[in-house]
Design a protein around this motif. Sequence first.
Motif, PDB file in Angstrom:
ATOM      1  N   ARG A 174     -12.319 -16.242 -25.387  1.00  0.00           N
ATOM      2  CA  ARG A 174     -12.209 -14.952 -24.677  1.00  0.00           C
ATOM      3  C   ARG A 174     -13.510 -14.160 -24.813  1.00  0.00           C
ATOM      4  O   ARG A 174     -13.906 -13.436 -23.896  1.00  0.00           O
ATOM      5  CB  ARG A 174     -11.005 -14.151 -25.192  1.00  0.00           C
ATOM      6  CG  ARG A 174      -9.662 -14.819 -24.896  1.00  0.00           C
ATOM      7  CD  ARG A 174      -8.492 -13.841 -25.051  1.00  0.00           C
ATOM      8  NE  ARG A 174      -8.431 -13.253 -26.374  1.00  0.00           N
ATOM      9  CZ  ARG A 174      -7.815 -13.790 -27.440  1.00  0.00           C
ATOM     10  NH1 ARG A 174      -7.205 -14.976 -27.322  1.00  0.00           N
ATOM     11  NH2 ARG A 174      -7.794 -13.167 -28.594  1.00  0.00           N
ATOM     12  N   GLU A 193      -2.938 -13.637 -25.596  1.00  0.00           N
ATOM     13  CA  GLU A 193      -3.856 -13.226 -24.533  1.00  0.00           C
ATOM     14  C   GLU A 193      -4.428 -14.424 -23.786  1.00  0.00           C
ATOM     15  O   GLU A 193      -4.695 -14.362 -22.585  1.00  0.00           O
ATOM     16  CB  GLU A 193      -4.999 -12.372 -25.099  1.00  0.00           C
ATOM     17  CG  GLU A 193      -4.594 -10.952 -25.443  1.00  0.00           C
ATOM     18  CD  GLU A 193      -3.805 -10.267 -24.317  1.00  0.00           C
ATOM     19  OE1 GLU A 193      -4.265 -10.279 -23.166  1.00  0.00           O
ATOM     20  OE2 GLU A 193      -2.696  -9.756 -24.612  1.00  0.00           O
ATOM     21  N   SER A 194      -4.643 -15.498 -24.493  1.00  0.00           N
ATOM     22  CA  SER A 194      -5.218 -16.680 -23.849  1.00  0.00           C
ATOM     23  C   SER A 194      -4.190 -17.424 -23.006  1.00  0.00           C
ATOM     24  O   SER A 194      -4.515 -17.946 -21.941  1.00  0.00           O
ATOM     25  CB  SER A 194      -5.829 -17.613 -24.898  1.00  0.00           C
ATOM     26  OG  SER A 194      -7.056 -17.053 -25.337  1.00  0.00           O
ATOM     27  N   LYS A 207      -1.771 -16.015 -21.476  1.00  0.00           N
ATOM     28  CA  LYS A 207      -1.680 -15.207 -20.238  1.00  0.00           C
ATOM     29  C   LYS A 207      -2.851 -15.520 -19.321  1.00  0.00           C
ATOM     30  O   LYS A 207      -2.705 -15.647 -18.103  1.00  0.00           O
ATOM     31  CB  LYS A 207      -1.702 -13.714 -20.594  1.00  0.00           C
ATOM     32  CG  LYS A 207      -0.431 -13.201 -21.213  1.00  0.00           C
ATOM     33  CD  LYS A 207      -0.563 -11.686 -21.404  1.00  0.00           C
ATOM     34  CE  LYS A 207       0.586 -11.103 -22.182  1.00  0.00           C
ATOM     35  NZ  LYS A 207       0.260  -9.774 -22.715  1.00  0.00           N
ATOM     36  N   SER A 208      -4.037 -15.610 -19.906  1.00  0.00           N
ATOM     37  CA  SER A 208      -5.245 -15.876 -19.133  1.00  0.00           C
ATOM     38  C   SER A 208      -5.180 -17.257 -18.458  1.00  0.00           C
ATOM     39  O   SER A 208      -5.578 -17.419 -17.295  1.00  0.00           O
ATOM     40  CB  SER A 208      -6.454 -15.761 -20.076  1.00  0.00           C
ATOM     41  OG  SER A 208      -7.638 -16.135 -19.448  1.00  0.00           O
TER      42      SER A 208
END
Length: 369
Positions: free
Chosen positions: A261, A285-286, A288-289
Motif C-alpha cells: 500500500r 485495507e488490501s 478491499k483494494s
Amino acid sequence: MRRTTFALAATAMAGALVLTGCGDGGREGGTTDAGAGAEEEAGFAADATIGVALPQKTSENWVLAEELFNEGLREAGFEPIVQFANGGVTEQQNQIQAMVEQGAEVIVVGAIDGSQLGTQLEAAKDGGAYVIAYDRLVKNTEAVDLYVAFDNFQVGVLQGTALLEGLAERKGEGPYNIELIAGSPDDANSTPFFEGAMSVLQPRIDDGTLVVVSGQTTFEQVATQGWKAENAQRRMDTILSGSYADTELHGVLSPNDTLGRAALTAVAQAGKETPVVTGQDSEVESVKSIVAGEQYSTIYKDTRELVAQTIATIKALQAGEEADVNDTESYDNGVKVVPAYLLTPLIVTQENAAEVYENDESLFPLTQG
Ligand code: BGC
C-alpha cells in the motif's frame, strides 16, 4: 528438496530429534537414552505458564495472534503471558528473560531480530523450557527446538508468480518496468520471501522480460528497515522521481500488504498509473483494494491455523509426546537445522478472493462488494 514427499518419514524422525534435544537441554529427569526413554520423559504441568514473545505490531496478523494465543492457551488450561515488544529488541530480550524467571515451560517467540535472542533463549533452555520459533526463525543458536510457520520461501514464489501473471493480465505485452521491495533485514523471514520471489523473477530479468529501471536488485538495496511503510514509501518516491520521470512503472514486488500500500500511495502521489503490486497478510485495507481492482495480490496465511498448530505442539510437549513436524531440512539457522511444521500459504487475487476467504468470517464479507 523441500517438504511434502517425505513428510511422514520426517515426522517420525524429527519427533525423535525434538525429544533428544530436550534431554540435552537439561530438562529435569531427562534421560540420555532418547529412544527408549522418550515415553518416560516427563512433560510439564497441565496448567503451566507459557510465554509468547511477539514482535512489533508491523502487520495485522501479529495483533490477531495475540488474541488467539491468549484465548487458545487459556482454553487449553495453560497460563499465558503474551507480550509485544513495541520498544524493540532490548525490550523483547527483557520480556523473554522475565518469562523464564516466571517459570514459563515453553517460550514461543516471534523474533524482532532473529539473531539477537541467543543469550535469553539459552537461559530458557538451561532452565528446562522448550523454545518454539513462531512464524520467524530464530538464528545462530542451538536454543530453539521447533519452528512453526507458513512456508516462507513458497510465499515468495507465489508473490513472484503473481507479479508475472498480473503484468501479463493488466499491462499488455512486455518488457515490463518493475521495482523490488523486500522486508526488514533483521527479520529472518525477509530473505526467504525475497529469494522465493527472485527464483521466479530473476530468469525473466535475465531474459529481458522484466527491467528493474532503478537498477536496485540486491536484498540489501531493496530491504525495508523495520517493515515500516514510511521507509518503503520514501524509497519509492526517490526511485519514481529519479528513474521514472519519462517512463511507466508496470509492477512492484512487495513482500507484504503494508509495504504494497505504501508503494501504491507513492505511485498515486507521483501521478502515475496503478502498477501491478503484490502483498501478503490479507490485511483488511488490501483485501478491499484487491476487490476494487487496485492492489493485484496478497497472500492468505490463516493466523488461526498457525496459532492452533503452535498450541497443538505445546500440548504434545506437555503430554511428553513427540511434536508433529513435516520438514527437517529447509530451516538451517546457522548452527542447526530446526525441525519445522510448515503450513501452506495461498495466493489471493480479485479472481479467487471469495473462494479463498470462504471460511474466514472477517474477510469473506469484504469480497461481497
Ligand atoms: C511475517 C509477515 C509480516 C511481516 C511484517 C513477517 O515476519 O511473516 O506476515 O508481513 O513479518 O509484520
